[in-house]
Enzyme design. Structure first.
Site, PDB file in Angstrom:
ATOM      1  CE  LYS A  54      79.905  62.780  75.017  1.00 42.78           C
ATOM      2  NZ  LYS A  54      80.152  64.473  74.900  1.00 42.78           N
ATOM      3  CD  GLN A  98      83.672  65.090  73.741  1.00 45.36           C
ATOM      4  OE1 GLN A  98      82.897  64.332  73.813  1.00 45.36           O
ATOM      5  NE2 GLN A  98      83.929  65.891  75.459  1.00 45.36           N
ATOM      6  CG  ASP A 121      77.739  68.724  70.616  1.00 47.50           C
ATOM      7  OD1 ASP A 121      77.112  68.238  71.778  1.00 47.50           O
ATOM      8  OD2 ASP A 121      78.877  68.848  71.177  1.00 47.50           O
TER       9      ASP A 121
END
Ligand code: NAP
Length: 298
Positions: A54, A98, A121
């Site tokens: 990412k 994460q 996200d």
């Protein structure tokens, strides 16, 4: 005849180039450089790989990328302190924590601590709610949004089609259903969501014009579960043992690719399918956030 191969890798590359151009434009017109912070707690190898991918993708797109790596013994309060700092950092427009987080840290508390305006996200309850209510400003979660883009860009507009989603997770299945039910481009489908308690799953799957599979079971979907000509999107990523390979494992999806390709009209591979789309969407969500901040500040 084998079904069309939908290459997420190629489609994602196109999106990443578009993002890069828009990042340059934004910087030129407002001086704002989009910034993405990734927060990794612990040393889970798969998470380290994902975060690394990412960050690299962000840098390639001209997005400022900041990786915060914290030891596994980090407390929930310490982590919340970091999130607080990022929430008020003007250089950061997107925050990605994460998952999974180590035991002892409550995921919900952490996700709810992220400023919803920086929640690229799409996991904050405000954004989950906006998506469910069909409010456009929401950040859609990256994987289902990536699937939607992939369908559109490969010529398989879901409008009017029957989409069957296997899996009802908060990360994939549920938001996928909301997106496909939406009224905008990529939406307007008739949607069925199936899960482990669904009766006669093969019969339900066979109703699909578009079958989206996100269950985490290697090669679960076989050709008898797919209507001839259906579009099959395989979200699953599973490691299966492969002693003859260097790594000792290989990645397979939730769909038995070779046999299903024989009946499907189109199908995505694993790897090289949905995975790259997830990263491309993260970049476009970060850009979208930076554009919104620039507009508010300007
Ligand atoms: P998850 O949270 O474990 O959810 C799995 C879902 O599948 C659940 O709703 C479960 O039903 C359902 N399910 C499990 N076994 C089933 C069965 N035998 N029949 C019918 N339904 C079944 O998984 P997830 O996070 O959504 O991930 C799913 C897969 O996608 C995994 O392989 C994951 O690695 C992959 N993934 C890939 C990406 C990417 O970027 N490519 C991103 C996210 C996830 P119940 O709710 O009834 O338990």
């Amino acid at each position: 005849m084998a079904g069309q191969l939908i290459s997420g890798k190629e489609i994602a590359q196109g999106i990443r180039e578009e993002v890069r151009e828009r990042v340059t434009d934004l910087r030129g017109s407002t001086g704002v450089v989009p910034g993405l912070a990734t927060v990794l707690v612990g040393e889970d190898p798969a998470s380290q790989t994902y975060v690394g991918m990412k960050n690299r993708a962000a840098e390639e797109a001209g997005i400022l990328s900041r990786q915060i790596t914290l030891p596994v013994e980090t407390s929930e309060d310490e982590l919340l302190g970091w999130i607080d700092g990022l929430n008020s950092d003007p250089e950061i427009h997107g925050i990605l924590v994460q998952l999974p987080l180590p035991d002892g840290i409550r995921e919900e508390r952490v996700l709810e601590a992220v400023d919803p305006r920086k929640d690229v996200d799409g996991f904050h309850p405000v954004n989950v709610g906006r998506l469910a209510a069909g409010v456009k400003e929401a950040f859609p979660p990256c994987t289902p949004k990536g699937v939607m883009e992939m369908l559109l860009r490969s010529g398989h507009d879901p409008a009017g089609k029957h989409a069957v989603i296997l899996g009802r997770s908060n990360i994939v299945g549920r938001p996928m259903a909301s997106l496909l039910l939406g009224r905008g481009p990529g939406g307007n489908a008739t949607v069925t969501v199936a899960h482990s308690r669904t009766q006669d799953l093969p019969a339900v799957a066979r109703l699909a014009d578009i079958l989206i599979v996100a269950i985490g079971r290697p090669e679960f979907v076989t050709r008898d579960m797919v209507r001839p000509g259906a579009v099959v999107i395989d979200v699953g990523v599973n490691r299966v043992e492969a002693p003859d390979t260097e790594k000792g494992y290989r990645l397979v999806g939730d769909v038995a690719f070779d046999e299903v390709r024989e009946v499907a009209g189109a199908i995505t591979p694993v790897p090289g399918g949905v995975g790259p789309m997830t990263i491309a969407t993260l970049l476009s969500n970060t850009l979208k956030s930076a554009e919104a901040w620039a507009e508010r500040d300007g």
